[in-house]
Design an enzyme around this catalytic site. Structure first.
Site, PDB file in Angstrom:
ATOM      1  N   PHE A  64       0.805  -1.219   0.000  1.00 37.43           N
ATOM      2  CA  PHE A  64       0.000   0.000   0.000  1.00 37.43           C
ATOM      3  C   PHE A  64       0.848   1.284   0.000  1.00 37.43           C
ATOM      4  O   PHE A  64       0.310   2.382  -0.037  1.00 37.43           O
ATOM      5  CB  PHE A  64      -0.969   0.009   1.195  1.00 37.43           C
ATOM      6  CG  PHE A  64      -0.309  -0.106   2.549  1.00 37.43           C
ATOM      7  CD1 PHE A  64       0.135   1.038   3.210  1.00 37.43           C
ATOM      8  CD2 PHE A  64      -0.139  -1.340   3.156  1.00 37.43           C
ATOM      9  CE1 PHE A  64       0.727   0.940   4.457  1.00 37.43           C
ATOM     10  CE2 PHE A  64       0.463  -1.439   4.410  1.00 37.43           C
ATOM     11  CZ  PHE A  64       0.896  -0.294   5.059  1.00 37.43           C
ATOM     12  N   ARG A 102      -4.639   9.912  20.188  1.00 40.66           N
ATOM     13  CA  ARG A 102      -4.814   8.586  19.546  1.00 40.66           C
ATOM     14  C   ARG A 102      -6.164   7.975  19.933  1.00 40.66           C
ATOM     15  O   ARG A 102      -6.794   7.305  19.139  1.00 40.66           O
ATOM     16  CB  ARG A 102      -3.685   7.630  19.941  1.00 40.66           C
ATOM     17  CG  ARG A 102      -2.327   7.971  19.366  1.00 40.66           C
ATOM     18  CD  ARG A 102      -2.146   7.605  17.917  1.00 40.66           C
ATOM     19  NE  ARG A 102      -1.994   6.197  17.668  1.00 40.66           N
ATOM     20  CZ  ARG A 102      -1.573   5.680  16.517  1.00 40.66           C
ATOM     21  NH1 ARG A 102      -1.263   6.480  15.498  1.00 40.66           N
ATOM     22  NH2 ARG A 102      -1.490   4.394  16.352  1.00 40.66           N
ATOM     23  N   HIS A 147      -3.774  11.752  10.753  1.00 39.16           N
ATOM     24  CA  HIS A 147      -2.593  11.085  11.308  1.00 39.16           C
ATOM     25  C   HIS A 147      -2.361  11.653  12.703  1.00 39.16           C
ATOM     26  O   HIS A 147      -2.537  12.852  12.920  1.00 39.16           O
ATOM     27  CB  HIS A 147      -1.359  11.363  10.438  1.00 39.16           C
ATOM     28  CG  HIS A 147      -0.085  10.967  11.125  1.00 39.16           C
ATOM     29  ND1 HIS A 147       0.386   9.677  11.122  1.00 39.16           N
ATOM     30  CD2 HIS A 147       0.785  11.684  11.887  1.00 39.16           C
ATOM     31  CE1 HIS A 147       1.490   9.618  11.830  1.00 39.16           C
ATOM     32  NE2 HIS A 147       1.757  10.829  12.320  1.00 39.16           N
TER      33      HIS A 147
HETATM   34  P1  GDP Z   1      -1.445   4.968  12.058  1.00 37.84           P
HETATM   35  O1  GDP Z   1      -0.356   5.371  13.012  1.00 37.84           O
HETATM   36  O2  GDP Z   1      -2.672   4.449  12.749  1.00 37.84           O
HETATM   37  O3  GDP Z   1      -1.764   6.026  11.021  1.00 37.84           O
HETATM   38  O4  GDP Z   1      -0.886   3.728  11.256  1.00 37.84           O
HETATM   39  P2  GDP Z   1       0.526   3.513  10.537  1.00 37.84           P
HETATM   40  O5  GDP Z   1       1.480   4.612  10.862  1.00 37.84           O
HETATM   41  O6  GDP Z   1       0.934   2.118  10.790  1.00 37.84           O
HETATM   42  O7  GDP Z   1       0.152   3.605   8.996  1.00 37.84           O
HETATM   43  C1  GDP Z   1       0.155   4.823   8.306  1.00 37.84           C
HETATM   44  C2  GDP Z   1      -0.956   4.802   7.284  1.00 37.84           C
HETATM   45  O8  GDP Z   1      -0.713   3.753   6.365  1.00 37.84           O
HETATM   46  C3  GDP Z   1      -2.316   4.514   7.888  1.00 37.84           C
HETATM   47  O9  GDP Z   1      -2.921   5.673   8.382  1.00 37.84           O
HETATM   48  C4  GDP Z   1      -3.040   3.897   6.726  1.00 37.84           C
HETATM   49  O10 GDP Z   1      -3.546   4.920   5.846  1.00 37.84           O
HETATM   50  C5  GDP Z   1      -1.941   3.126   6.004  1.00 37.84           C
HETATM   51  N1  GDP Z   1      -1.850   1.722   6.454  1.00 37.84           N
HETATM   52  C6  GDP Z   1      -1.222   1.224   7.543  1.00 37.84           C
HETATM   53  N2  GDP Z   1      -1.322  -0.106   7.643  1.00 37.84           N
HETATM   54  C7  GDP Z   1      -2.041  -0.502   6.560  1.00 37.84           C
HETATM   55  C8  GDP Z   1      -2.463  -1.774   6.070  1.00 37.84           C
HETATM   56  O11 GDP Z   1      -2.206  -2.836   6.637  1.00 37.84           O
HETATM   57  N3  GDP Z   1      -3.197  -1.772   4.921  1.00 37.84           N
HETATM   58  C9  GDP Z   1      -3.487  -0.632   4.270  1.00 37.84           C
HETATM   59  N4  GDP Z   1      -4.190  -0.706   3.157  1.00 37.84           N
HETATM   60  N5  GDP Z   1      -3.094   0.592   4.680  1.00 37.84           N
HETATM   61  C10 GDP Z   1      -2.378   0.670   5.810  1.00 37.84           C
END
Ligand code: GDP
Length: 246
Positions: A64, A102, A147
């Site tokens: 992704f 969060r 975010h």
């Molecule tokens: P956050 O801290 O909750 O925003 O999560 P992360 O920092 O791990 O991921 C950043 C962004 O990447 C997220 O807000 C999602 O838009 C995307 N993302 C993260 N994990 C996934 C996943 O497993 N699948 C998909 N499709 N998008 C993801």
């Protein structure tokens, strides 16, 4: 409470939230009335490629990742209106800022947010299929509106990635800063101490920098290894400045 105790966190109101006119709603959910937190800084940012790649560096190589870059740069939600591509970057400050925000933001995936935390901001997001070049569905994308930094280490890295010290009122800064005596220029992923044709001056004598940026630049300019990449250091100095840097 001492001001050093005031935790900071980075919030980004992402292009889908702007496209859906949810900014006011989000700011209201995060307001001092609800959270006890206050703004330390805010700016409207055209997210260039360098900033997008650095912000999501931990996701390089995941399926992704390319769509994540298209998403945060605004290309997905404003394909034909590049002048509307932007993110609102905000630093919130206060006791327990990271955890409080969060909690209101909710789980990463909007479906999970609806199941596990109805009423959270991300419960208003969408999950969109991601297609390959042939149109085959290869996964999905989480358009989750916002975010928020996950922990104090991420908050420091992200705040220093998106903001210069002078974007933040002096009494609200809690990472060390230093005034520099030298020039630094940037071109093609490289830092130079002297002007190179086509390079951009990122800082000049008298500018106030994050101390950690200055330490990194002094190493990087000699071709040595630093705690972060050239692009992570220069990204904030290019924000809204150089729209040739894609
Ligand atoms: P956050 O801290 O909750 O925003 O999560 P992360 O920092 O791990 O991921 C950043 C962004 O990447 C997220 O807000 C999602 O838009 C995307 N993302 C993260 N994990 C996934 C996943 O497993 N699948 C998909 N499709 N998008 C993801």
């Amino acid at each position: 409470m001492q001001r050093e105790d005031l935790e900071k966190t980075l919030v980004l109101i992402k292009p889908d939230a702007l496209n859906n006119s949810l900014t006011g709603y989000i700011l209201s959910q995060l307001s001092e009335f609800h959270t006890g937190l206050h703004f330390a800084a805010t700016k409207i940012v055209f997210v260039n490629r360098i900033l997008a790649e650095e912000h999501y560096a931990e996701h390089v190589g995941k399926f992704f990742y390319p769509s994540l870059l298209e998403y945060i740069t605004g290309c997905l939600h404003y394909p034909n209106e590049p002048w509307k591509r932007r993110v609102i970057a905000i630093i919130y400050q206060g006791a327990d800022a990271i955890k409080k925000i969060r909690g209101i933001v909710g789980p990463t995936n909007p479906h999970d947010a609806r199941d596990q935390k109805p009423g959270s901001i991300r419960s208003l997001g969408s999950v969109i299929p991601v297609l390959d070049a042939s149109g085959k569905v290869i996964g999905d994308r989480s358009d989750n509106l916002i975010h928020a930094s996950a922990n104090p280490e991420d908050a420091e890295r992200e705040i220093k990635l998106w903001f210069m010290p002078t974007d933040i009122p002096p009494l609200m800064r809690n990472y060390p800063v230093e005034t520099i005596n030298e020039y630094y220029y940037f071109k093609n992923n490289t830092i130079y101490a002297e002007y190179e044709p086509g390079s951009i001056c990122v800082c000049a004598p008298g500018d106030l920098l994050w101390k950690s940026d200055l330490e990194a630049m002094r190493l990087l300019v000699q071709g040595l290894q630093a705690h972060c990449s050239v692009n992570a250091v220069v990204a904030k100095y290019l924000i809204n400045k150089e729209d040739n840097v894609k």
